[in-house]
Write a protein that holds these residues in place. Structure first.
Motif, mmCIF file in Angstrom:
data_model
loop_
_atom_site.group_PDB
_atom_site.id
_atom_site.type_symbol
_atom_site.label_atom_id
_atom_site.label_comp_id
_atom_site.label_asym_id
_atom_site.label_seq_id
_atom_site.Cartn_x
_atom_site.Cartn_y
_atom_site.Cartn_z
ATOM 1 N N PRO A 1 0.848 -1.357 0.007
ATOM 2 C CA PRO A 1 0.078 0.034 -0.023
ATOM 3 C C PRO A 1 0.901 1.242 0.104
ATOM 4 O O PRO A 1 0.586 2.326 -0.758
ATOM 5 C CB PRO A 1 -0.851 -0.188 1.297
ATOM 6 C CG PRO A 1 -0.395 -1.303 2.056
ATOM 7 C CD PRO A 1 0.531 -2.161 0.987
ATOM 8 N N VAL A 2 1.871 1.306 0.669
ATOM 9 C CA VAL A 2 2.764 2.546 0.715
ATOM 10 C C VAL A 2 3.318 2.932 -0.586
ATOM 11 O O VAL A 2 3.467 3.935 -0.989
ATOM 12 C CB VAL A 2 4.040 2.523 1.729
ATOM 13 C CG1 VAL A 2 4.721 3.743 1.857
ATOM 14 C CG2 VAL A 2 3.370 2.267 3.334
ATOM 15 N N LYS B 1 0.960 4.160 -2.895
ATOM 16 C CA LYS B 1 0.603 5.582 -2.751
ATOM 17 C C LYS B 1 1.709 6.571 -2.945
ATOM 18 O O LYS B 1 1.687 7.647 -3.818
ATOM 19 C CB LYS B 1 0.125 5.657 -1.183
ATOM 20 C CG LYS B 1 -0.847 6.696 -1.284
ATOM 21 C CD LYS B 1 -1.818 6.724 -0.011
ATOM 22 C CE LYS B 1 -1.633 8.088 0.608
ATOM 23 N NZ LYS B 1 -1.341 7.978 1.889
ATOM 24 N N LYS B 2 2.587 6.052 -2.518
ATOM 25 C CA LYS B 2 3.987 6.913 -2.626
ATOM 26 C C LYS B 2 4.810 6.926 -3.638
ATOM 27 O O LYS B 2 5.829 7.759 -4.101
ATOM 28 C CB LYS B 2 4.737 7.178 -1.184
ATOM 29 C CG LYS B 2 3.817 7.441 -0.024
ATOM 30 C CD LYS B 2 4.677 7.573 1.226
ATOM 31 C CE LYS B 2 3.811 7.918 2.396
ATOM 32 N NZ LYS B 2 2.981 9.340 2.439
ATOM 33 N N PRO C 1 4.367 4.905 -6.797
ATOM 34 C CA PRO C 1 3.697 4.100 -7.857
ATOM 35 C C PRO C 1 4.407 3.735 -9.288
ATOM 36 O O PRO C 1 4.147 2.844 -9.776
ATOM 37 C CB PRO C 1 2.404 4.913 -8.102
ATOM 38 C CG PRO C 1 2.732 6.383 -7.871
ATOM 39 C CD PRO C 1 3.678 6.386 -6.654
ATOM 40 N N GLY D 1 5.633 10.461 -3.731
ATOM 41 C CA GLY D 1 4.862 11.393 -4.336
ATOM 42 C C GLY D 1 4.964 11.955 -5.737
ATOM 43 O O GLY D 1 4.209 12.843 -6.035
#
Ligand SMILES: Cc1cc2nc3c(=O)[nH]c(=O)nc-3n(C[C@H](O)[C@H](O)[C@H](O)COP(=O)(O)OP(=O)(O)OC[C@H]3O[C@@H](n4cnc5c(N)ncnc54)[C@H](O)[C@@H]3O)c2cc1C
Ligand code: FES
Ligand code: FES
Lengths: 271, 166, 795
Positions: free
Chosen positions: A85-86, A89-90, A92, A178
């Protein structure tokens, strides 16, 4: 068919490093085996020992902190990267790159450490990690050192790794989290294939970088560019670091054309 | 130098223990040491998927796994698919839809589809294609395999498998 | 046979019943040769040449021989046998010279594969490397270095082939029809161009594998993954001068063949190793890499076409020159050359035609039969050329084709007159054109172009093929009734995946009036137990064996009727039967069951008549002849299966990237026997053809080394490479002498699809291609404004 070798599976880091030192030069580390066992089968590599690194706790798992950024254990597989998940999100871009390596069966075994240590110019986690400014954590009985991935690759299938060293983790700076990203991989078929050309772009508020695969003896990355760099400037920076060859997969001309094409396609669409 | 390893595995629910050399692949272990010859070798190099088995819940190319690496593992192969003398739902669908021609890719194909269906009980055509991307089939052109999977999951539109005759 | 029975009246034929072989294959129970273990079995490995052409100066096997666990080591020196079906040109192991990269120079049999490999690594070969000939057109010239200086001494089939000693030409097939010179003079336009194809590998998922045992008294036992048990036996017997009855060939399940397993391959090698090892059985299984260069591939082709056309679109003359790049051994390629020579114009009428087709030796891995038998290769050039002709005339390519297709009354290149029963190629073309919306873009397609920036192109192509086989090809089917009235069939066609066995069972069931459950056809073949069949090749199996099956069913029923007539004291003409019994048509209660007659009918007192019921059906192709060697005239075709593909592609006008949106394929199959099998053959062959078209093909270094003998660099299509949409159409113009009117369709789906892609790409983005495969880079290079490298500056 595989030649005779001994299989060793240490459970602790210190045992691994000792074994590696002891059999220095005669041993290979075994992670997912998707590169190594192919080489052994073809007889291009004939080690006497295979040391399995998958049981070493220090080389497992994915951690994230705002301070230290992202750390991926060398034995983490593509499928774990894709599903974390991290990372989703951060980072990709990493999930995307891992998701485009080989087939499902392969991604269930192939590790990030193996991908980087094979140091093939086409390594999908090579060009993408380079764009994100990754560093590599190396360990040996002599201690641990961290080097920029850019320096890790030294030539065709060659790295800075010493005979007694392992890649322990791959580190990504928090400031790259990000980052806007985009990646294109040119293949010969729509099914699984090695990259004929790959281009991975990451952009933050302070920099823009392009990692490029299959266009030089190693995966390469441009210098840090300003985030607002024009397409022409980015292409120019890319052409400074690539030097593709003609081979059975593609010609130099076409590779250069596609590097430019991908950059121009990706830049306006970075997500 | 070549040390022997004790490998204990559960294959299709049955426990096996064997002594093997370090360089034994899981594929040869299954075929030659356990006599489970359903799983095939098409390349030995991770490309074709003929050797696909499910290792601890995940599909792998068994030609690129060493038997000692699988010590303690749970393995599923084609031989475990039919139960109590009956084809599984998936096998039935392959049977009905001509998802098999020469059959050499079939054991691996079934394993990839089985793993897919565990995650996506009603997969889309794109999901099916991606799941079997690593399973080469030289005979069928994949279409009737895809239809078999759609049929097994109750998604085959009636008559899509038929052909126009004029 | 039975050609006019409408589908509604057929019980089994035409239905998409389940295949008879899938349950074993789905459970892992089906045994392939590689799964077989024979007691005492040894394993063989071969030493292969790293050079394309070299003199073998010395082979030192002494270290290998001393390795513990080694039982036999052989080199070409010890083996003075040549093998070959049409032209006997190949040694089992290279003798004195190697002629291609990957050729076997020595072999070892040992207790494990690992020991065998170790021994092979210990064999030292000293080579004197020589300059290879690699390009077929220059190799065909006088004075080119010879691949086979002894060509003049080789045995070959004299009625059919013409080798030219002193050259690299292993065969020259000629065809002369009408007067081409005159034809060209009448033409308004002459269109001339050359098209090329590389070598391509069959890639059955199961590599070649064989187990051989050579026992004392020259008794040979072979288990092998081959397409044709009797051809293996026959060629083996010829090479070693051993009686046929001494040789047994057993074929279990086969993991795909596609022509690559026709003929004889690894069988002699494992048998001579067995002999050397004192009779222990020897297994040899090719690695995937060996599959690419130790074993044969498909010949390359350079095809030069010159066409004379009238303004009204009629072709008046065509001159065709084919240089078949046979590689180092031309045994099968000579027949590919012959068969494609007489088909070279496609399904079109050419009043004046001239064909010179050369089989040329080069120092490359050698070519053999491959699904389509030459037609995939030449259809690439021919169907590209048809579009070029149409474009030159300013005529629509579909109209141009329809103006020239073979129709009832047309005369083929070899002089055969087409009738209304031959099949309808025009209909196939029209159907696929309709299916792809030929000639314009739909609003949806236009919207797609707008959205993607890609250009959409459409094209249609036509094709034909007849079985390439000796005119006297025959086969047998035997039906044996079991004690319970069920039937077991024997024949020697092999089930290599195509589904023919299921169709044959349907034919038998239909002809007997039995349900399919009562008919068993074992998958395995055994030359000691099964009756003769020539080969499982050429898409002839369904027609020939299907007819034999019908005759066998008649024979079986006839024999049952004979017995029943006696038992019922009736005239056989008054009898009828169902799947249980034979009865009096007008008194159905008066009957005798098949079960009662199966192994001899016994009266209540024990006295018996009849004996076990067996039906035999023999069938041999009718009305065929060898072709005249000077003119190519004659009657070579058992049947012509016509077909057409329509293809829709989208391509990027700057990068050459392309996606195949739709393929529609139509074949005149005569009669559908199993609808799902026909569809499986159409789609499977279509994708295999797209493999040839998009990504497959050998690439060589200048010294003749093969650069891509693996899946890493010889890609084959995966599930993600399927066209987005597929449409299959069966046209049914019954074949008079086909079983229930059926024709073969095993190979045809592969043919001409490459040209459909090439033509559609040209229509989409103007890329004018003459070489296969078509990779994105090739489209890019051929773009009217592309292929010029990047715009940015390269420092
Ligand atoms: C069919 C096929 C398709 C493929 N497709 C792709 C693709 O699309 N993209 C791509 O990038 N790659 C591809 N690969 C290559 C390969 O799968 C990847 O590079 C994979 O990530 C390798 O990881 P592994 O864990 O299997 O490595 P291994 O084979 O276990 O190891 C590879 C090498 O790295 C060394 N090594 C492993 N771990 C460490 C460590 N921690 N420290 C030091 N050395 C180490 C080993 O000794 C060995 O030399 C493909 C391979 C195959 C067979
Ligand atoms: S045999 Fe394992 S992937 Fe081909
Ligand atoms: S059925 Fe033959 S390879 Fe798939």
């Amino acid at each position: 068919m595989l030649h005779e070798f001994s299989y060793l599976a240490p459970r602790e880091r210190k045992d691994l490093l000792q074994l590696l030192k002891k059999h220095s030069g005669q041993a290979r580390l075994l992670a997912g085996g998707t590169d190594l066992l192919c080489d052994i089968r073809l007889g291009t590599d004939k080690p006497a020992y295979l040391i399995d690194v998958k049981h070493i706790p220090e080389m497992q798992g994915i951690t994230w902190s705002e301070r230290d950024g992202l750390a991926i254990g060398a034995t983490v597989t593509c499928i774990e990267i894709m599903r974390h998940p991290v990372i989703a999100k951060k980072f990709p871009l990493l999930a995307h790159a891992a998701g485009h390596i080989g087939s499902a069966q392969l991604r269930n075994r192939a590790t990030i450490g193996g991908n980087l240590c094979t140091a093939s110019p086409c390594a999908d986690l090579g060009c993408s990690s380079l764009a994100l400014g990754a560093r590599v954590e190396l360990a040996s009985v002599r201690g641990t050192r961290v080097i920029p991935m850019k320096e890790f690759f030294t030539g065709v299938k060659a790295t800075q790794l010493k005979d007694d060293e392992v890649v322990q983790r791959v580190l990504y700076p928090a400031e790259a989290a990000g980052a806007a990203w985009g990646m294109e991989k040119l293949k010969r078929i729509k099914g699984h294939d090695l990259a004929v050309v790959s281009v991975a772009i990451a952009r933050t508020a302070t920099w823009l970088r392009v990692g490029i695969g299959s266009c030089a003896p190693t995966p390469v990355v441009t210098a840090d560019l300003p985030p607002q760099a024009t397409a022409a400037a980015v292409v120019a920076a890319a052409f400074k670091v690539v030097n593709p060859i003609d081979d059975v997969r593609a010609s130099r001309d076409f590779r250069l054309f596609m590097v430019e094409e991908f950059i121009r396609k990706l830049l306006p669409a970075l997500a | 130098m070549n040390t022997k390893h004790t490998v204990a595995v559960t294959v299709n629910g049955k426990k096996y223990t064997r002594e093997v050399v370090g360089h034994r692949t899981l594929l040869r272990f299954l075929r030659e040491d356990l006599g489970l010859t359903g799983t095939k070798e098409g390349c030995g190099a991770g490309e074709c998927g003929a050797c696909t088995v499910i290792l601890n819940g995940k599909t792998v190319n068994s030609c690129l796994v060493l038997a000692p690496e699988a010590d303690g593992a749970t393995i599923e192969t084609v031989e475990g698919e039919a139960k109590n003398g009956k084809l599984s739902n998936l096998q039935e669908a392959f049977h009905r839809n001509h998802g098999v021609q020469c059959g050499f890719c079939t054991p691996g194909m079934l394993m990839s589809v089985k793993a897919l269906l565990k995650e996506h009980p009603k997969p889309t055509v794109d999901q099916i294609k991606e799941a079997i991307e690593g399973n080469f089939c030289r005979c069928t052109g994949y279409q009737q395999i895809i239809e078999s999977v759609l049929d097994a999951t109750g998604q085959l539109k009636p008559k899509t498998e038929e052909m126009r005759r004029v | 046979m039975f050609e006019n029975i409408p589908h509604e009246e057929l019980k089994v034929v035409g239905k998409g019943i389940e295949r008879i072989d899938t349950v074993e294959k789905l459970t892992g129970a089906a045994l392939y040769t590689g799964d077989w273990v024979v007691p005492g079995m040894l394993h063989a490995k071969v030493k292969r040449s790293p050079h394309a052409k070299a003199r073998i100066k010395r082979i030192d096997t002494s270290k290998a021989e001393k390795l513990p666990g080694v039982h036999a080591v052989l080199t070409g020196k010890e083996l003075d046998y040549r093998v070959g079906l049409y032209l006997v040109d190949k040694h089992i192991l290279a003798k004195d010279v190697v002629r291609h990269f990957g050729e076997a120079v020595a072999a070892v049999a040992a207790e494990t594969p690992a020991i065998a490999q170790q021994a092979v690594d210990l064999i030292q070969v000293d080579y004197e490397v020589m300059e290879p000939v690699l390009e077929p057109k220059s190799a065909a010239k006088k004075g080119a270095p010879l691949v086979h200086p002894d060509l003049g001494t080789y045995e070959y089939v004299k009625e059919v082939f013409t080798p030219i000693p002193g050259t690299n030409i292993a065969n020259h097939t000629k065809l002369r029809k009408g007067d081409v010179e005159k034809g060209f003079k009448e033409a308004d336009v002459i269109v001339e161009r050359e098209y090329t194809n590389p070598n391509v590998q069959h890639v059955p998922m199961e590599t070649h594998v064989a187990i051989g045992q050579w026992l004392l008294g020259d008794r040979i036992s072979i288990i092998t993954s081959a397409q044709s048990p009797f051809t293996v036996r026959n060629l083996f017997a010829h090479s070693f001068k051993i009686p046929h009855c001494n040789i047994r060939v057993y074929i279990p399940s086969v993991g795909g063949g596609f022509g690559g397993k026709a003929g004889i391959h690894l069988e002699p090698l494992c048998c001579v190793l067995s002999r050397q090892a004192g009779g222990r059985p020897v297994k040899i299984q090719a690695t995937r890499e060996e599959e690419f260069s130790l074993l044969p591939c498909r010949s390359g082709l350079v095809y030069h076409i010159k066409t004379g056309v009238k303004k009204n679109g009629k072709i008046v003359a065509q001159q065709m020159t084919m240089y078949w790049d046979a590689g180092a051994y031309a045994d099968y390629a000579v027949n590919v050359t012959r068969a494609s020579g007489y088909s070279a114009a496609g399904p079109y009428e050419i009043p004046n035609a001239w064909v010179d087709a050369y089989t040329v030796y080069t120092n490359k891995p050698f070519g053999t039969a491959y699904r389509g038998f030459g037609h995939v290769e030449f259809s690439w050039g021919l169907e590209r050329h048809m579009d070029l002709c149409a474009r030159t005339l300013g005529m629509d390519p579909l109209k141009f084709r329809l103006a020239n297709t073979l129709k009832p009354g047309s005369v083929t290149l070899t002089g055969e007159v087409i009738t209304e029963h031959t099949g309808n190629v025009g209909r196939c073309l029209e159907e696929v054109a309709k299916a792809i919306g030929y000639g314009k873009l739909t609003p949806a397609e236009k919207a797609r172009e707008k959205k993607t920036g890609m250009k959409i192109g459409k094209a249609v192509v036509a094709l034909h093929k007849a079985p390439a086989m000796p005119p006297f090809t025959g086969t047998v089917v035997i039906l044996k009734m079991n004690e319970d009235g069920t039937v077991t069939a024997n024949l020697s066609l092999t089930e290599i995946g195509a589904g023919t066995y299921t169709s044959i069972v349907q034919i038998i069931a239909e002809a007997l009036g039995f349900p399919v459950e009562k008919v068993r056809l074992p998958i395995e073949n055994d030359t000691d137990r099964d009756p003769y069949d020539w080969q499982t090749v050429a898409s002839k199996g369904l027609l020939l064996s299907g007819n034999a099956a019908i005759l066998a069913a008649h024979d079986l029923l006839g024999k049952a009727y004979e017995v029943a007539a006696q038992v019922l004291r009736a005239n056989p003409c008054d009898l009828d039967h169902d799947d249980e019994k034979v009865f009096l048509r007008h008194h159905p209660a008066k009957c005798v069951t098949f079960k009662a007659m199966a192994v001899g009918y016994a009266y209540p007192d024990g006295n018996a008549i009849g004996g076990p019921l067996v039906g035999v059906g023999r069938y041999v192709a009718q009305g065929l002849s060898n072709l005249d060697k000077e003119t190519g005239q004659g009657n070579p075709a058992l049947d012509w299966t016509y077909g057409a593909h329509g293809l829709v592609v989208e391509a990027h006008p700057r990068t050459g990237e392309y996606n195949i949106i739709k393929v529609a394929s139509a074949f005149d199959v005569g009669k559908v026997i199993n609808v799902k099998s026909v569809r499986g053959q159409i789609i499977g062959g279509m994708l295999q053809g797209l493999g040839t078209a998009m990504c497959e093909g050998y690439r060589y270094a200048p010294d003749g080394r093969l650069l891509n003998p693996n899946f890493t660099d010889n890609k084959i299509p995966t599930s993600l490479d399927l066209p987005e949409e597929i449409d299959c159409i069966a046209v049914e113009t019954p074949q008079i002498d086909g079983p229930f009117g059926a024709r073969g369709v095993g190979e045809h789906s592969m043919i001409a699809i490459g040209a459909a892609l090439g033509n559609a790409l040209q229509n989409a983005v103007g890329a004018d291609l003459t070489h296969l495969p078509i990779r994105q880079e090739d489209v890019w290079r051929a773009l009217p404004k592309g292929g010029k490298g990047p715009e940015g500056k390269i420092p």
